[in-house]
Design a protein around this motif. Structure first.
Motif, PDB file in Angstrom:
ATOM      1  N   PRO A 210       1.084  -1.497   0.102  1.00  0.00           N
ATOM      2  CA  PRO A 210      -0.408   0.050  -0.101  1.00  0.00           C
ATOM      3  C   PRO A 210       0.443   1.179  -0.085  1.00  0.00           C
ATOM      4  CG  PRO A 210      -0.330  -1.070   1.997  1.00  0.00           C
ATOM      5  CD  PRO A 210       0.953  -1.893   0.754  1.00  0.00           C
ATOM      6  N   CYS A 211       2.104   1.123  -0.051  1.00  0.00           N
ATOM      7  CA  CYS A 211       2.984   2.067  -0.009  1.00  0.00           C
ATOM      8  C   CYS A 211       3.669   1.952  -1.333  1.00  0.00           C
ATOM      9  CB  CYS A 211       3.788   2.407   1.422  1.00  0.00           C
ATOM     10  SG  CYS A 211       3.233   3.112   2.766  1.00  0.00           S
ATOM     11  N   GLN A 212       4.295   1.606  -1.293  1.00  0.00           N
ATOM     12  CA  GLN A 212       5.739   1.246  -2.286  1.00  0.00           C
ATOM     13  C   GLN A 212       4.413   1.211  -3.971  1.00  0.00           C
ATOM     14  OE1 GLN A 212       6.277  -3.342  -4.086  1.00  0.00           O
ATOM     15  NE2 GLN A 212       6.701  -3.330  -1.675  1.00  0.00           N
ATOM     16  N   THR A 213       3.441   0.258  -4.206  1.00  0.00           N
ATOM     17  CA  THR A 213       2.878   0.409  -4.980  1.00  0.00           C
ATOM     18  C   THR A 213       1.650   1.492  -5.268  1.00  0.00           C
ATOM     19  OG1 THR A 213       1.802  -2.094  -4.770  1.00  0.00           O
ATOM     20  CG2 THR A 213       0.960  -0.935  -6.556  1.00  0.00           C
ATOM     21  N   PRO A 214       1.672   2.459  -4.980  1.00  0.00           N
ATOM     22  CA  PRO A 214       1.406   3.925  -5.147  1.00  0.00           C
ATOM     23  C   PRO A 214       2.174   4.557  -5.712  1.00  0.00           C
ATOM     24  CG  PRO A 214      -0.109   3.477  -3.978  1.00  0.00           C
ATOM     25  CD  PRO A 214       1.105   2.963  -3.720  1.00  0.00           C
ATOM     26  N   VAL A 215       3.527   4.615  -5.274  1.00  0.00           N
ATOM     27  CA  VAL A 215       4.687   4.988  -5.557  1.00  0.00           C
ATOM     28  C   VAL A 215       4.492   5.112  -7.355  1.00  0.00           C
ATOM     29  CG1 VAL A 215       7.400   5.409  -5.163  1.00  0.00           C
ATOM     30  CG2 VAL A 215       5.413   5.555  -3.496  1.00  0.00           C
ATOM     31  N   LEU A 216       4.966   3.430  -7.320  1.00  0.00           N
ATOM     32  CA  LEU A 216       5.052   3.193  -8.462  1.00  0.00           C
ATOM     33  C   LEU A 216       4.133   4.122  -9.281  1.00  0.00           C
ATOM     34  CD1 LEU A 216       6.357   1.351 -11.062  1.00  0.00           C
ATOM     35  CD2 LEU A 216       4.756  -0.333 -10.006  1.00  0.00           C
ATOM     36  N   GLY A 217       2.597   3.627  -9.200  1.00  0.00           N
ATOM     37  CA  GLY A 217       1.686   4.383  -9.560  1.00  0.00           C
ATOM     38  C   GLY A 217       1.558   6.201 -10.388  1.00  0.00           C
ATOM     39  N   ILE A 218       2.535   6.654  -9.298  1.00  0.00           N
ATOM     40  CA  ILE A 218       2.484   7.609  -9.484  1.00  0.00           C
ATOM     41  C   ILE A 218       3.931   8.196 -10.641  1.00  0.00           C
ATOM     42  CG2 ILE A 218       4.140   9.975  -8.776  1.00  0.00           C
ATOM     43  CD1 ILE A 218       2.682   9.634  -5.717  1.00  0.00           C
ATOM     44  N   VAL A 219       5.042   7.354 -10.793  1.00  0.00           N
ATOM     45  CA  VAL A 219       5.632   7.247 -11.803  1.00  0.00           C
ATOM     46  C   VAL A 219       5.575   6.802 -13.088  1.00  0.00           C
ATOM     47  CG1 VAL A 219       7.914   6.552 -11.918  1.00  0.00           C
ATOM     48  CG2 VAL A 219       8.319   7.292  -9.505  1.00  0.00           C
ATOM     49  N   VAL A 220       4.331   5.992 -12.993  1.00  0.00           N
ATOM     50  CA  VAL A 220       4.123   5.415 -14.319  1.00  0.00           C
ATOM     51  C   VAL A 220       3.133   6.483 -14.709  1.00  0.00           C
ATOM     52  CG1 VAL A 220       2.776   3.648 -15.338  1.00  0.00           C
ATOM     53  CG2 VAL A 220       4.699   3.242 -13.845  1.00  0.00           C
ATOM     54  N   THR A 221       2.744   6.721 -13.451  1.00  0.00           N
ATOM     55  CA  THR A 221       1.464   7.821 -14.192  1.00  0.00           C
ATOM     56  C   THR A 221       2.287   9.369 -15.349  1.00  0.00           C
ATOM     57  OG1 THR A 221      -0.316   7.721 -12.960  1.00  0.00           O
ATOM     58  CG2 THR A 221      -0.264  10.090 -14.088  1.00  0.00           C
ATOM     59  N   ARG A 222       2.934   9.387 -14.281  1.00  0.00           N
ATOM     60  CA  ARG A 222       4.317  10.363 -15.837  1.00  0.00           C
ATOM     61  C   ARG A 222       4.193  10.349 -16.611  1.00  0.00           C
ATOM     62  NH1 ARG A 222       7.224  15.369 -13.462  1.00  0.00           N
ATOM     63  NH2 ARG A 222       4.964  15.288 -12.375  1.00  0.00           N
ATOM     64  N   GLU A 223       5.073   8.347 -16.108  1.00  0.00           N
ATOM     65  CA  GLU A 223       5.858   8.946 -17.668  1.00  0.00           C
ATOM     66  C   GLU A 223       5.056   8.280 -19.089  1.00  0.00           C
ATOM     67  OE1 GLU A 223       8.709   8.142 -19.142  1.00  0.00           O
ATOM     68  OE2 GLU A 223       8.774   6.726 -20.234  1.00  0.00           O
ATOM     69  N   LEU A 224       3.421   7.948 -18.576  1.00  0.00           N
ATOM     70  CA  LEU A 224       3.001   7.478 -19.592  1.00  0.00           C
ATOM     71  C   LEU A 224       1.931   8.753 -20.424  1.00  0.00           C
ATOM     72  CD1 LEU A 224       0.360   4.839 -18.420  1.00  0.00           C
ATOM     73  CD2 LEU A 224       2.512   4.886 -20.140  1.00  0.00           C
ATOM     74  N   GLN A 225       2.266  10.361 -19.118  1.00  0.00           N
ATOM     75  CA  GLN A 225       1.318  11.726 -19.713  1.00  0.00           C
ATOM     76  C   GLN A 225       2.656  12.147 -20.661  1.00  0.00           C
ATOM     77  OE1 GLN A 225       1.218  13.662 -16.339  1.00  0.00           O
ATOM     78  NE2 GLN A 225      -0.212  13.256 -15.417  1.00  0.00           N
ATOM     79  N   ARG A 226       4.083  11.515 -19.996  1.00  0.00           N
ATOM     80  CA  ARG A 226       4.801  12.160 -21.369  1.00  0.00           C
ATOM     81  C   ARG A 226       4.807  11.198 -23.005  1.00  0.00           C
ATOM     82  NH1 ARG A 226      10.130  14.307 -20.003  1.00  0.00           N
ATOM     83  NH2 ARG A 226      10.968  12.547 -21.458  1.00  0.00           N
TER      84      ARG A 226
END
Length: 602
Positions: A199-215
């Motif tokens: 519940p901590c590590q995965t939302p962190v991944l989510g934040i990073v991936v969301t940005r990458e997909l936006q790019r």
DNA sequence: GCAAGGTC
């Protein structure tokens, strides 16, 4: 005998000093204990190393392939001793057996409360008669400690319940989803490799991936700006219009109107740039990542070592206010013999006023240097890591000095010229006083001054250009930005945030290169699957929601059993949603695993 | 072999 139990050795040491004055260091079962005389009675202060206990499933349940992961929803983890802390458990038992009174002097937060309870359980096992008290202090100072021991209280069971509930919830959710995604692709994994959810590590991944997909999904758009070289009173100034034109034609039409104009505004305003507030953990990590090129995990590891060697204060803190009990002049005195000694001297001569943040964790001080060190001695102590260790030590010293330094003063300058329909602007600045930048070069700004002109001055465009530009995708996520977002969303604590980032690195979900977080194909595949089929598992707000529910145990007395039931019920729904799409998830993860394997070989 | 939280 009076037994005092602290969360860490340094606090046990401080308590012995403050309550006893003189003390004797002993080893009990290999653990440091401080023996002293407390009001005519024999006392021993023992420092632990965090939690003594943890939760785990049964041996049968811990064979991943023997039970379906969802079975863990229906069972309750058991409380167990942490094998790594057995020597502390033994030391505590040994001392507790002879104690008449036990003072639980753990940190004044919920974790401290839980550790106090764990210690009390152990004490009771070997000594049913000892009186057990809980003492709470907001800082490890003579006054706070003395006061706390004069006013002993009792364990707050609600706080303990909150922590134990968190442990069970996190373990259950982590285990169920970790096993599910791992087992889905187990034939594509290397030996010993597994995929994980938390519940901590995965939302962190989510934040990073969301940005990458936006790019990746970003479609750049062309736009046009008008620039001009403008002459005012014999000075030539580069100016631009603060308008984005959609087409070249529009921009050229606007440019054609620029010829003679008049200064509409000319502003030269002094501006104070304040030095930073006292240093806390996450800010140390952010600045080290940005300015020293050292990632957050490495930074905290090194800070820990610097602390243990006596060079800096305790590095895990959220406090950004120097307490009145910290003698800043004394710290400067110490630093006067160090590598920035003349600056420390100067501060003492001229006088200083510390900056002040707005956060106090009521347990620790801000991070500050405790000893003047030379590059040589740090090099000796740190071997291969010497350059990075010195960089962090030097940074802590400079940050401390900066917090006592005067602000920098910059004159902010702005000229606006009106050319009929279109206005052109230029901005500049002049450094008037370097202030704290003298010892804090990372924030230093340079002068790019504009000439002095006055409103009403005539202006004339010497040259006008239309420049084609493109809108740009959001930048890659920096580790520094990620830490700030984690703090904003309440993911992890000061001491654990870097762990959650690092877990994603260890699992092969992302890399950190030059301070940037770059998700791998595997990380993107996992995050995308979760966003698609069970977004509630990866949204950045998951942690805060759980945390809020847990807090209701403390604030409203919500029964833990009910909370655990409700959280499990909710996440069981997400589990079902994932399970229904197992084949799709498996395929996405396997594709990513295979592509990364091929790229490693190639 | 799972998590997150203390701590070393």
């Amino acid at each position: 005998m009076i037994l005092i139990v602290a969360e860490k050795r340094s606090v046990a040491h401080a308590i012995a000093k403050f309550l006893g004055g003189r003390y004797k260091l002993e080893k009990i079962q290999g653990v440091a204990a401080y023996r002293f005389n407390y009001g005519g009675r024999e006392a021993v202060a023992l420092g632990l190393s965090g939690h003594l206990m943890d939760f785990d499933f049964t041996a049968r349940q811990n064979v991943w392939t023997w039970i379906p992961p969802e079975e863990l929803f229906a069972s309750q983890p058991l409380i167990v001793y942490r094998p790594e802390t057995m020597k502390y458990i033994r030391a505590l038992r040994t001392l507790a057996a002879r104690a008449h009174e036990v003072y639980l002097a753990l940190d004044a937060d919920v974790e401290g409360e839980a550790i106090a309870y764990e210690a009390a359980l152990l004490v009771r096992l070997v000594n049913p008669r000892a009186k057990i008290y809980r003492v709470r202090f907001n800082a490890v100072t003579q006054r706070e400690i003395t006061n706390a021991f004069r006013n002993p209280t009792h364990i707050n069971l609600r706080m303990v319940e909150k922590v134990f509930t968190r442990m069970q919830v996190d373990l259950t959710l982590g285990a169920v989803f970790t096993r599910f995604i791992t087992l889905a692709v187990r034939h594509s994994l290397d030996r010993g490799q597994f995929l994980s959810y938390g519940p901590c590590q995965t939302p962190v991944l989510g934040i990073v991936v969301t940005r990458e997909l936006q790019r990746r999904n970003f479609k750049p758009e062309k736009y046009y700006v008008v620039k001009a070289l403008v002459e005012i009173g014999g000075h030539r100034i580069e100016m631009s219009a603060d308008v984005r034109f959609k087409t070249r034609k529009e921009a050229e039409e606007a440019a054609a109107t620029i010829n003679r104009g008049v200064v509409k505004a000319a502003v030269y305003r002094p501006h104070h740039v304040n030095p930073p507030v006292p240093l806390e953990t996450v800010e140390l990590e952010r600045r080290a990542s940005r300015w020293l090129g050292i990632n957050s995990k490495r930074t905290l590891d090194i800070a820990e070592e610097l602390y243990r060697a006596g060079y800096i204060s305790y590095p895990r803190t959220e406090t950004t206010i120097y307490p009145p009990t910290l003698d800043l002049r004394e710290v400067l005195q110490e630093l006067a013999s160090g590598h920035l000694g003349s600056y420390a001297d100067e501060l003492m001569r001229r006088g200083f006023r510390p900056t002040r943040g707005d956060s106090d964790d009521r347990a620790h001080l801000p991070i500050y240097p405790t000893r003047a060190a030379t590059k040589g001695e740090v090099a000796k102590a740190f071997g291969k890591l010497a350059p990075q260790a010195w960089a962090i030590y030097d940074f802590v010293v400079r940050h401390f000095l900066a917090t006592l330094s005067p602000p920098a003063v910059v004159e902010k300058q702005k000229i606006i010229v009106s050319f009929g329909k279109l206005e052109m602007e230029a901005e500049g600045q002049l450094v008037v006083d370097e202030g704290y930048w003298r010892i804090y070069p990372w924030e230093r700004q340079s002068s790019k001054p504009l000439p002095r002109v006055s409103p009403g001055d005539p202006a004339r465009a010497v040259k006008v250009d239309v420049v084609e530009r493109e809108t740009e995708p959001p930048p890659q996520m920096t580790e520094s930005e990620l830490l700030a977002l984690m703090k904003k969303y309440g993911i992890g604590t000061d001491a654990t945030m870097q762990d959650h980032i690092h877990t994603n690195v260890r699992r092969g979900y992302m890399k950190i290169t030059k301070g940037k977080c770059i998700p791998t194909d595997l990380g993107i595949a996992l995050a995308t699957s979760l966003f698609q089929f069970a977004p509630q598992l990866i949204e950045p707000t998951v942690r805060a929601k759980i945390e809020k529910a847990l807090n209701s145990i403390v604030t409203d007395g919500t029964p833990p059993a009910r909370l655990i039931y409700e959280i499990k019920k909710e996440f069981e729904e997400y589990y079902k949603a994932l399970k229904a799409r197992k084949e799709e998830i498996k395929k996405a993860l396997e594709t990513a695993l295979n592509s990364s394997r091929n790229s490693q070989r190639g």
